[in-house]
Design a protein around this motif. Structure first.
Motif, short mmCIF file in Angstrom:
data_model
loop_
_atom_site.label_atom_id
_atom_site.label_comp_id
_atom_site.label_asym_id
_atom_site.label_seq_id
_atom_site.Cartn_x
_atom_site.Cartn_y
_atom_site.Cartn_z
N MET A 1 0.80 -1.25 -0.02
CA MET A 1 0.04 0.02 -0.26
C MET A 1 0.86 1.27 -0.01
N ARG A 2 1.97 1.43 0.76
CA ARG A 2 2.86 2.34 0.81
C ARG A 2 3.44 2.34 -0.55
N LEU B 1 2.17 1.68 -3.54
CA LEU B 1 0.95 2.22 -4.49
C LEU B 1 0.73 3.58 -3.87
N ALA B 2 0.97 4.11 -2.83
CA ALA B 2 0.69 5.62 -2.36
C ALA B 2 1.79 6.44 -3.02
N SER C 1 3.58 6.05 -5.84
CA SER C 1 4.03 6.24 -7.07
C SER C 1 2.80 6.30 -8.03
N PRO C 2 2.57 7.43 -8.33
CA PRO C 2 1.37 7.49 -8.94
C PRO C 2 1.17 7.08 -10.58
N ASP C 3 2.24 7.20 -11.25
CA ASP C 3 2.44 7.06 -12.65
C ASP C 3 2.69 5.69 -12.91
N ASP C 4 3.28 4.72 -12.05
CA ASP C 4 3.88 3.59 -12.32
C ASP C 4 3.59 2.77 -11.05
N PRO C 5 2.65 1.86 -10.76
CA PRO C 5 2.66 1.32 -9.47
C PRO C 5 3.57 0.40 -9.55
N LEU D 1 1.27 11.90 -16.29
CA LEU D 1 0.85 11.44 -15.33
C LEU D 1 -0.62 11.19 -14.81
N GLY E 1 -2.55 7.57 -14.33
CA GLY E 1 -2.03 7.07 -13.31
C GLY E 1 -2.96 7.72 -12.00
N ARG F 1 -6.46 6.63 -12.22
CA ARG F 1 -6.69 5.13 -11.55
C ARG F 1 -6.85 5.25 -10.20
N PHE F 2 -5.90 5.82 -9.60
CA PHE F 2 -5.58 6.09 -8.19
C PHE F 2 -6.89 6.59 -7.57
N LEU G 1 -9.88 4.12 -7.59
CA LEU G 1 -9.72 3.22 -6.73
C LEU G 1 -10.02 3.77 -5.49
N ASN H 1 6.87 14.87 -9.52
CA ASN H 1 5.91 13.87 -9.37
C ASN H 1 5.44 13.52 -7.90
N LEU I 1 1.64 14.30 -6.65
CA LEU I 1 0.88 13.07 -5.90
C LEU I 1 0.38 13.58 -4.33
N ARG J 1 -3.40 13.87 -3.55
CA ARG J 1 -4.03 13.18 -2.09
C ARG J 1 -4.75 13.95 -1.18
N PHE K 1 -3.82 4.13 2.41
CA PHE K 1 -3.33 4.67 1.24
C PHE K 1 -3.37 6.19 1.57
N GLU L 1 -3.18 7.44 4.68
CA GLU L 1 -2.47 7.47 6.15
C GLU L 1 -3.24 8.25 7.06
#
Lengths: 65, 207
Positions: A51-52, A54-55, A57-61, B25, B28, B31-32, B35, B68, B72, B76, B161, B163
């Motif tokens: 999960m960390r 995933l949290a 790396s937005p562009d590339d899990p 960007l 991604g 998708r985030f 989810l 990036n 992000l 978040r 996610f 936190e």
């Protein structure tokens, strides 16, 4: 001796709050003797790590960085 | 932290003038947000918001990695805001049938004496880093996340996610801390079961 079911709750709780001294004692005693619960605890850590990752790396899990 | 090598040249307008960077960007981010929010329309809005904020504030980023990370962080925050706004209209205390199903599935893992039944004993997953390095793992992982019932997923994602502290989750959703721990435990068990079945049994034989 606490049960495996109780241990699964304590392991999960340990990810969210500090355990009490008593909880830590019983948990450790159990984990020392029970391989399955040891695996369970490792799995919880692995999921948190995922999960960390995933949290962060937005562009590339599948971050290989 | 800045990395050498692929640093974007910073003109007087900053790194943001590189349009391709934001375009790369966006998928991604979408998708985030999907989810997390489980609402495609809201996800689009939140990402749009985050991109606007990024464009308005982007000055002085000397590297792609730093940029990036910063975008992000904005996303978040935007997702967290959207959840806070939405949470008040949701009755989280109602236990959906799927959530009850998860509890039953959990109980079924144990013998009457509350120890693991032989076929349910958690297995050794080996070095998790091996899995985290594989693209296929992330497809399974996301599918397992999407499998969680809605309320369970929301709380799990807020915790893991975004936190949030559990105390903040309790406050936002007006649930007791006991309830919060129960839901997180339920979510983790469901996710664990899904991963063990869909990835560690099939993809990775560890014993």
């Amino acid at each position: 001796m606490i049960s495996c079911k109780e241990v699964s709750r304590l392991v999960s709780a340990s990810l969210d709050r500090p355990l009490t001294l008593r909880e830590r004692f019983w948990l450790r005693l159990h984990l020392w003797r029970c391989r399955s619960c040891g695996n369970f605890a490792e799995q919880m850590n692995a999921m948190r790590a995922a999960m960390r990752r995933l949290a962060r790396s937005p562009d590339d899990p599948p971050d290989r960085g | 932290m800045q990395r050498g090598g692929n640093a974007v040249t910073e003109g007087q307008d900053g790194v943001i003038m590189d349009d391709g960077l934001l375009r790369a960007l966006r998928p991604g981010m979408i998708r985030f947000a999907r989810l997390q929010l489980r609402d495609d329309e809201l996800a689009e809005d939140v990402v749009q918001d985050a991109l606007m904020a990024a464009m308005a504030g982007a000055k002085g980023f000397a590297g792609r990695a730093a940029f990036n990370t910063w975008v992000l962080a904005i996303l978040r925050n935007k997702i967290a805001d959207a959840i806070r706004l939405r949470s008040r209209s949701i009755n989280i205390s109602a236990l959906a049938p799927e959530e009850e199903g998860l509890d039953q599935a959990f109980e079924a893992l144990f013998k009457p004496n509350a120890h693991w039944s032989p076929q349910s004993r958690p297995r050794d997953w080996g070095d998790p880093e091996d899995s985290l390095q594989r693209d296929q793992f992330w497809i399974v992982f996301e599918a397992c996340l999407k499998h969680l019932p809605e309320n369970t997923s929301r709380i799990f994602m807020m915790r893991e996610f975004l936190e949030f502290d559990t105390s903040e989750i309790c406050k936002e959703l007006a649930i007791s801390s006991g309830n919060c721990h129960v839901i997180l435990h339920r979510a983790r068990n469901a996710l664990r079961g899904c991963l063990e079945q869909s990835w560690f049994d099939k993809g990775e034989q560890t014993c």
